[in-house]
Scaffold this active site. Sequence first.
Site, mmCIF file in Angstrom:
data_model
loop_
_atom_site.group_PDB
_atom_site.id
_atom_site.type_symbol
_atom_site.label_atom_id
_atom_site.label_comp_id
_atom_site.label_asym_id
_atom_site.label_seq_id
_atom_site.Cartn_x
_atom_site.Cartn_y
_atom_site.Cartn_z
ATOM 1 N NE ARG A 22 41.556 37.005 32.414
ATOM 2 C CZ ARG A 22 42.564 37.056 31.550
ATOM 3 N NH1 ARG A 22 42.558 36.267 30.498
ATOM 4 N NH2 ARG A 22 43.540 37.898 31.738
ATOM 5 C CB CYS A 23 34.037 33.865 32.569
ATOM 6 S SG CYS A 23 34.300 34.107 30.796
ATOM 7 N N PRO A 24 34.839 30.621 32.394
ATOM 8 C CG PRO A 24 34.007 28.556 31.645
ATOM 9 C CD PRO A 24 35.122 29.560 31.422
#
Lengths: 100, 374
Positions: A22-24
């Site tokens: 998942r981001c980042p």
Amino acid sequence: MSPAARPDPGVPPVEVDARGLRCPLPVIRLAEAARDAAAGAVMVVLAGDPAARHDIAAWCRMRDHELQDVTEIREATGAGAGPAYLRFVVLIRHSRDSSS
Amino acid sequence: MLPAAADTLLAALAAGWADPHRLYAEGRTARALLDQAREVLARGLAVRPAEVSFLPSGPAALRCGLEGLRYAGRRRGSRMVATAVEHSAILTSGRFLAATARDPALFAEVPVDRMGRVDLAAFEQALAAEGTVLAAVQSANGEVGTRQPLAQAHALCRAQGIPMLVDAQASLGRDPVPGHFDVLAGDARSWGGPGGLGVLVVPERTRWRRPGPVSDIEHGRGDIEPVVALALAAAEAWRQTEAEHADQSAASRAVIGRLRAAASGLADVEVVGDPADSLPHVATFSLLYVDGEALVIELDRRGFAVASGSACTSSTLEPSHVLAAMGVLTHGNVRVTLPLDPIAPTLDDDVSRFIAELPDAVAAVRAQLGASGL
């Protein structure tokens, strides 16, 4: 802008598989892989996080690299089918030493 | 909520508890108080009291405004145009319309530039498609602060005979009242009023009709009686915010300038939104290699309440549609919204402490991800 680098045909692309992250994290994995890359290196990033579409483009702009292609990959249905993800092709325009 | 509005709310709960439709003395008192509140807001919005309706929230007012314009235009079509950075109440309505009709052309989302400002040429082109019955444009964006060019957008709408719905939720109480709209929606919280009260303005000249049975509530624009005490508190907050607007706005802008300058001094940061043509009380920036959720929690631990448009802070795991439409970094996003001054008398000191602690907080969350020095 740095002088336009060309992909170096003698160097195979570096693949960064950030699927499931998942981001980042996808951008962090790309930055790690790009840390020691020379001008002309090509990175292929695979990422399933919806934010990656925007953030890898933004990273290329902020770091003055070139996002050459984004493709959505949908694997065939049936046994072993995975969720859709994006495939990014990034051209490293300059080595890190010359970036600032 | 402004303290004066909270006092009014408590007093009004005692005086205005009755149903304004009843003819006994308490009912008449409640009616008179409601009329009084409506007059204050109508004067402030430069419209007539009969053009102002109270709805349960800003988004409810926005959706109601949209549905009435669509229904009034149903013989010409059902197509809608909106900027890509509108409130989700607009965007979800438009997408739902297009999806249920199996016709993506029924809803056009007009792109914005890197600052978040609508592309007027694309907007004009979108309006030209046949069957377009309304266009939605916000006065300013609450996430990044950028103002929209309402005068130009309205001129383009008028040239095509298309009504423009203006979402003023982010700007009322902070910026001058928009002068260019055919329908306007707002939320009392924006100007220091209570939650639970939206305002819908439908001028007499606008062709607007609510779908469904005729209602006798709120000039035919609602089906829930407004809470009189909320309306009175909203009016009191409006009076106070209006009186202090000029000082408030200048002071906010100075603080936001300090915040933007401090943020731009961080490593690998994008300070987003227009630095000048924007709301005076919003500062937003995105940090490379930062987990937005971790940063919000780290700042909260240090006593600062900030918002974030990053995907990891949302229930959907989708990043903010505003940041995405602008093409800016969506992760590591922080949004600081200044409260109205009387709510936060220690604002200046708080901001100084925030600026002092921000670099540390950012370094801490970057280190957690092993992203220092990338």
